[in-house]
Design a protein around this motif. Structure first.
Motif, PDB file in Angstrom:
ATOM      1  N   CYS A  85       0.840  -1.197   0.000  1.00 46.79           N
ATOM      2  CA  CYS A  85       0.000   0.000   0.000  1.00 46.79           C
ATOM      3  C   CYS A  85       0.880   1.254   0.000  1.00 46.79           C
ATOM      4  CB  CYS A  85      -0.904  -0.026   1.235  1.00 46.79           C
ATOM      5  SG  CYS A  85      -2.019   1.388   1.335  1.00 46.79           S
ATOM      6  N   ARG A  92      -2.427  -4.828   1.821  1.00 44.41           N
ATOM      7  CA  ARG A  92      -2.395  -5.452   0.493  1.00 44.41           C
ATOM      8  C   ARG A  92      -0.968  -5.543   0.001  1.00 44.41           C
ATOM      9  NH1 ARG A  92      -3.662  -2.978  -5.187  1.00 44.41           N
ATOM     10  NH2 ARG A  92      -3.414  -4.846  -6.451  1.00 44.41           N
ATOM     11  N   ALA A  94       1.191  -6.835  -3.582  1.00 44.53           N
ATOM     12  CA  ALA A  94       1.099  -7.237  -4.979  1.00 44.53           C
ATOM     13  C   ALA A  94       2.492  -7.591  -5.476  1.00 44.53           C
ATOM     14  CB  ALA A  94       0.513  -6.108  -5.817  1.00 44.53           C
ATOM     15  N   THR A  96       4.999  -8.319  -8.977  1.00 41.74           N
ATOM     16  CA  THR A  96       5.144  -8.109 -10.413  1.00 41.74           C
ATOM     17  C   THR A  96       6.448  -8.741 -10.865  1.00 41.74           C
ATOM     18  OG1 THR A  96       6.370  -6.042 -10.228  1.00 41.74           O
ATOM     19  CG2 THR A  96       3.957  -5.877 -10.297  1.00 41.74           C
ATOM     20  N   PRO A 103       2.358  -1.871  -9.631  1.00 46.30           N
ATOM     21  CA  PRO A 103       0.895  -1.944  -9.544  1.00 46.30           C
ATOM     22  C   PRO A 103       0.371  -0.687  -8.856  1.00 46.30           C
ATOM     23  CG  PRO A 103       1.926  -3.445  -7.980  1.00 46.30           C
ATOM     24  CD  PRO A 103       3.025  -2.847  -8.790  1.00 46.30           C
ATOM     25  N   ARG A 104      -0.909  -0.422  -9.051  1.00 45.84           N
ATOM     26  CA  ARG A 104      -1.515   0.771  -8.464  1.00 45.84           C
ATOM     27  C   ARG A 104      -2.538   0.380  -7.417  1.00 45.84           C
ATOM     28  NH1 ARG A 104      -0.493   5.551 -10.501  1.00 45.84           N
ATOM     29  NH2 ARG A 104       0.769   5.662 -12.366  1.00 45.84           N
ATOM     30  N   CYS A 105      -2.677   1.268  -6.442  1.00 45.46           N
ATOM     31  CA  CYS A 105      -3.715   1.097  -5.434  1.00 45.46           C
ATOM     32  C   CYS A 105      -5.059   1.215  -6.145  1.00 45.46           C
ATOM     33  CB  CYS A 105      -3.574   2.184  -4.362  1.00 45.46           C
ATOM     34  SG  CYS A 105      -4.953   2.227  -3.200  1.00 45.46           S
ATOM     35  N   ARG A 106      -5.917   0.275  -5.902  1.00 43.18           N
ATOM     36  CA  ARG A 106      -7.212   0.279  -6.574  1.00 43.18           C
ATOM     37  C   ARG A 106      -8.172   1.308  -5.980  1.00 43.18           C
ATOM     38  NH1 ARG A 106      -7.026  -6.182  -6.916  1.00 43.18           N
ATOM     39  NH2 ARG A 106      -5.652  -6.277  -8.722  1.00 43.18           N
ATOM     40  N   VAL A 107      -7.814   1.842  -4.822  1.00 40.58           N
ATOM     41  CA  VAL A 107      -8.656   2.842  -4.171  1.00 40.58           C
ATOM     42  C   VAL A 107      -8.225   4.244  -4.567  1.00 40.58           C
ATOM     43  CG1 VAL A 107      -9.377   3.798  -1.947  1.00 40.58           C
ATOM     44  CG2 VAL A 107      -9.171   1.335  -2.231  1.00 40.58           C
ATOM     45  N   THR A 108      -6.934   4.544  -4.443  1.00 44.47           N
ATOM     46  CA  THR A 108      -6.448   5.911  -4.715  1.00 44.47           C
ATOM     47  C   THR A 108      -5.877   6.094  -6.112  1.00 44.47           C
ATOM     48  OG1 THR A 108      -4.209   5.469  -3.939  1.00 44.47           O
ATOM     49  CG2 THR A 108      -5.828   6.161  -2.271  1.00 44.47           C
ATOM     50  N   GLY A 109      -5.502   4.993  -6.754  1.00 45.98           N
ATOM     51  CA  GLY A 109      -4.877   5.085  -8.067  1.00 45.98           C
ATOM     52  C   GLY A 109      -3.389   5.375  -8.009  1.00 45.98           C
TER      53      GLY A 109
END
Length: 115
Positions: A85, A92, A94, A96, A103-109
């Motif tokens: 995060c 979280r 992730a 790669t 990868p990007r935070c799915r909440v803040t982008g």
């Protein structure tokens, strides 16, 4: 030059690009010590003692430790990168492939932080 110094010089020569890259992420003192090791090696003076100091080992272990004492300086290759995060608000994680996009935070982008 004795056999142990010749082996140290050969190992240093082989692993110098990785050692430079790793020391670039270290303190200024460590970078200066590597510069001194390189200067002594170029002048063909003994480097085992300086390598031992740089790698935090004794002279007997300096050559063995050259590829393993500093993270990232060995001959291995990463097979994945780990990200967390961006502001540590959640747990979280992730993964790669190396050198892939973060990868990007799915909440803040926001891009996730390397962990």
């Amino acid at each position: 030059m004795d056999a142990s110094e010749r082996l140290a010089l050969a190992t240093l020569c082989e692993e110098l690009p990785e050692l430079r890259a790793e020391c670039a992420r270290q303190s200024a003192a460590r970078q200066a010590l590597l510069a001194r090791v390189e200067s002594e090696a170029q002048a063909r003076r003994p480097v085992l003692g300086l390598l031992a100091e740089l790698l935090g080992t004794g002279p007997d272990g300096a050559v063995r430790a050259l590829g393993t004492a500093l993270p990232g300086s060995g001959p291995g290759q990463a097979d994945e990168e780990r990200f967390g995060c961006p502001d540590r608000a959640c747990v979280r994680v992730a993964f790669t492939l190396p050198a892939g996009p973060a990868p990007r935070c799915r909440v803040t982008g926001e891009p996730m932080a390397r962990s």
